[in-house]
Design a protein around this motif. Sequence first.
Motif, PDB file in Angstrom:
ATOM      1  N   ASP A 352       0.832  -1.198   0.000  1.00  0.00           N
ATOM      2  CA  ASP A 352       0.000   0.000   0.000  1.00  0.00           C
ATOM      3  C   ASP A 352       0.870   1.251   0.000  1.00  0.00           C
ATOM      4  O   ASP A 352       0.590   2.224  -0.690  1.00  0.00           O
ATOM      5  CB  ASP A 352      -0.916  -0.005   1.220  1.00  0.00           C
ATOM      6  CG  ASP A 352      -1.843   1.200   1.262  1.00  0.00           C
ATOM      7  OD1 ASP A 352      -2.594   1.401   0.294  1.00  0.00           O
ATOM      8  OD2 ASP A 352      -1.808   1.928   2.270  1.00  0.00           O
ATOM      9  N   ALA A 353       1.974   1.205   0.757  1.00  0.00           N
ATOM     10  CA  ALA A 353       2.860   2.368   0.835  1.00  0.00           C
ATOM     11  C   ALA A 353       3.546   2.626  -0.503  1.00  0.00           C
ATOM     12  O   ALA A 353       3.728   3.776  -0.915  1.00  0.00           O
ATOM     13  CB  ALA A 353       3.900   2.149   1.932  1.00  0.00           C
ATOM     14  N   SER A 354       3.920   1.558  -1.221  1.00  0.00           N
ATOM     15  CA  SER A 354       4.612   1.747  -2.487  1.00  0.00           C
ATOM     16  C   SER A 354       3.692   2.285  -3.577  1.00  0.00           C
ATOM     17  O   SER A 354       4.149   2.869  -4.546  1.00  0.00           O
ATOM     18  CB  SER A 354       5.212   0.410  -2.948  1.00  0.00           C
ATOM     19  OG  SER A 354       4.181  -0.524  -3.241  1.00  0.00           O
ATOM     20  N   ALA A 355       2.378   2.108  -3.424  1.00  0.00           N
ATOM     21  CA  ALA A 355       1.424   2.585  -4.419  1.00  0.00           C
ATOM     22  C   ALA A 355       1.079   4.049  -4.227  1.00  0.00           C
ATOM     23  O   ALA A 355       0.480   4.675  -5.100  1.00  0.00           O
ATOM     24  CB  ALA A 355       0.154   1.745  -4.364  1.00  0.00           C
ATOM     25  N   ARG A 356       1.447   4.642  -3.107  1.00  0.00           N
ATOM     26  CA  ARG A 356       1.105   6.028  -2.823  1.00  0.00           C
ATOM     27  C   ARG A 356       2.172   6.945  -3.417  1.00  0.00           C
ATOM     28  O   ARG A 356       3.358   6.627  -3.371  1.00  0.00           O
ATOM     29  CB  ARG A 356       0.999   6.273  -1.312  1.00  0.00           C
ATOM     30  CG  ARG A 356      -0.138   5.508  -0.655  1.00  0.00           C
ATOM     31  CD  ARG A 356      -0.080   5.698   0.860  1.00  0.00           C
ATOM     32  NE  ARG A 356      -1.103   4.899   1.531  1.00  0.00           N
ATOM     33  CZ  ARG A 356      -2.308   5.361   1.830  1.00  0.00           C
ATOM     34  NH1 ARG A 356      -2.652   6.586   1.491  1.00  0.00           N
ATOM     35  NH2 ARG A 356      -3.185   4.586   2.456  1.00  0.00           N
ATOM     36  N   GLY A 360       6.358  13.513   0.359  1.00  0.00           N
ATOM     37  CA  GLY A 360       7.215  14.027   1.429  1.00  0.00           C
ATOM     38  C   GLY A 360       6.577  13.924   2.784  1.00  0.00           C
ATOM     39  O   GLY A 360       7.201  14.230   3.783  1.00  0.00           O
ATOM     40  N   THR A 361       5.308  13.553   2.833  1.00  0.00           N
ATOM     41  CA  THR A 361       4.632  13.376   4.115  1.00  0.00           C
ATOM     42  C   THR A 361       4.100  11.966   4.165  1.00  0.00           C
ATOM     43  O   THR A 361       3.690  11.396   3.151  1.00  0.00           O
ATOM     44  CB  THR A 361       3.464  14.372   4.284  1.00  0.00           C
ATOM     45  OG1 THR A 361       2.543  14.179   3.205  1.00  0.00           O
ATOM     46  CG2 THR A 361       3.972  15.797   4.286  1.00  0.00           C
ATOM     47  N   PRO A 362       4.110  11.361   5.332  1.00  0.00           N
ATOM     48  CA  PRO A 362       3.637   9.979   5.436  1.00  0.00           C
ATOM     49  C   PRO A 362       2.159   9.887   5.098  1.00  0.00           C
ATOM     50  O   PRO A 362       1.374  10.783   5.390  1.00  0.00           O
ATOM     51  CB  PRO A 362       3.906   9.619   6.909  1.00  0.00           C
ATOM     52  CG  PRO A 362       3.984  10.939   7.627  1.00  0.00           C
ATOM     53  CD  PRO A 362       4.550  11.909   6.639  1.00  0.00           C
ATOM     54  N   ALA A 363       1.783   8.779   4.467  1.00  0.00           N
ATOM     55  CA  ALA A 363       0.371   8.560   4.140  1.00  0.00           C
ATOM     56  C   ALA A 363      -0.401   8.245   5.404  1.00  0.00           C
ATOM     57  O   ALA A 363       0.121   7.629   6.325  1.00  0.00           O
ATOM     58  CB  ALA A 363       0.251   7.407   3.144  1.00  0.00           C
ATOM     59  N   PRO A 364      -1.638   8.688   5.494  1.00  0.00           N
ATOM     60  CA  PRO A 364      -2.442   8.382   6.689  1.00  0.00           C
ATOM     61  C   PRO A 364      -2.729   6.893   6.747  1.00  0.00           C
ATOM     62  O   PRO A 364      -2.797   6.218   5.729  1.00  0.00           O
ATOM     63  CB  PRO A 364      -3.729   9.187   6.462  1.00  0.00           C
ATOM     64  CG  PRO A 364      -3.807   9.340   4.969  1.00  0.00           C
ATOM     65  CD  PRO A 364      -2.400   9.449   4.501  1.00  0.00           C
ATOM     66  N   PRO A 365      -2.890   6.343   7.981  1.00  0.00           N
ATOM     67  CA  PRO A 365      -3.189   4.916   8.102  1.00  0.00           C
ATOM     68  C   PRO A 365      -4.565   4.605   7.540  1.00  0.00           C
ATOM     69  O   PRO A 365      -5.475   5.427   7.583  1.00  0.00           O
ATOM     70  CB  PRO A 365      -3.142   4.679   9.622  1.00  0.00           C
ATOM     71  CG  PRO A 365      -3.430   6.016  10.220  1.00  0.00           C
ATOM     72  CD  PRO A 365      -2.833   7.017   9.267  1.00  0.00           C
ATOM     73  N   ASP A 366      -4.709   3.395   6.999  1.00  0.00           N
ATOM     74  CA  ASP A 366      -5.994   2.948   6.463  1.00  0.00           C
ATOM     75  C   ASP A 366      -6.840   2.428   7.610  1.00  0.00           C
ATOM     76  O   ASP A 366      -6.458   1.490   8.299  1.00  0.00           O
ATOM     77  CB  ASP A 366      -5.760   1.831   5.435  1.00  0.00           C
ATOM     78  CG  ASP A 366      -7.055   1.450   4.721  1.00  0.00           C
ATOM     79  OD1 ASP A 366      -8.123   1.897   5.164  1.00  0.00           O
ATOM     80  OD2 ASP A 366      -6.960   0.696   3.728  1.00  0.00           O
TER      81      ASP A 366
END
Length: 398
Positions: A352-356, A360-366
């Motif tokens: 999921d992280a590699s698809a975002r 520069g900012t962390p993706a919010p948790p699902d």
Amino acid sequence: MTAHESPGAADAASVDVAPTAGDVDGVPGGPAAFDAVVLAGGGARRLGGADKPGVRVGGRALLDRVLAACTGAGAGAVVVVADRRPTARPVVWAREDPPGAGPVAALDAGLRHTTAEYVVVLSADLPFLTAGTVRRLLAALRPATAVPDALDPAEVDPDALDPAGVGLDTPVPSSHPPHSIGVPSGHPPYPDGVLLTDRDGREQPLVAVYRAAALRRVLGALGGDRGGLEGLPLRRVTAALDLTRISDPVASFDCDTWDDIAAARSRIREHGHVLDEWISAVKDELGIDLDVDTGVLLDLARDAAHSVARPAAPLTTFLVGYAAAQAKGGPEAVAEAARRASGLALAWAAEDASARPDTGTPAPPDTGTPAPPPVTAEPSATNGAPSGDGPAGRKDAG
């Protein structure tokens, strides 16, 4: 809860299942080193005649809590002296004759269904008794000098049952010379048992382990003197034995009153105990006798919740348990299924992280909740109409 009851048998005690310890004294698969006798037939007068062995503390009947400690420590036969009732574990049933004849008569009735060298004797109202307590009692007794072969009754000196003129109604003081009470001359000295004392220092003869030969010797002498054991208090037995005493205010805590029951229930629900108590109660209720590393399952639940979605935590742990059951496996199967599911959850998060896009900012948790649609600006007089500066809005010069 799974009930273990034999079909109505007319004898004084019948065997449902007498499990054999799988690893006792470091001998895998060897014979059980001890049996257990649980006295559960009292009148519970201070509880208003309530069915005390069936009173629940932490979701489990008091009797079932005691039985769990016995089987967890590796008991061979577990004998319950009481009327038959459903239990979470298989037991051997016995009854004193006549019923209600008192604790000494009940002890004698239970002892007749044991064969091991050591006998753990317990009451049925010990909410904090654990397998560790039982093992500690046994460890305190076993280092003593080896027990001689069963004594010939003719060798027993009846006067030795009343040492130094103390009298059978008077507890033997701890200062009495060790390993000497009731042992005929010519035999090596050895202690007869180990019991716990409560917070006030009082002996608890129903939280104890005894050498079976010593108990049989004393019970035989007492019964011969009086023509029976009915109505005798337990101190008549303990006074004739040489005992080691261990202080343990928690394990020796027994439930005689409703205040005691309330105190036990409150302690069970303390933060440091509640999870283990809940797991034990669920296992008893479902008839599961399986030791599982709860830390592994909690780690799996955390990984599923953080890496996938919160509702994935309980669903994943359920599936892991189901998979282990389908494989007819034990704790190792649960651990292996949990490891694989945890790895899957972590791989899910990495994918999921590699698809975002990298912003520069962390993706919010699902969290498992669909994201709201993007917000668009409402049309206005300036941004909703063609601009006069563009080709479509160029003013006509002519």
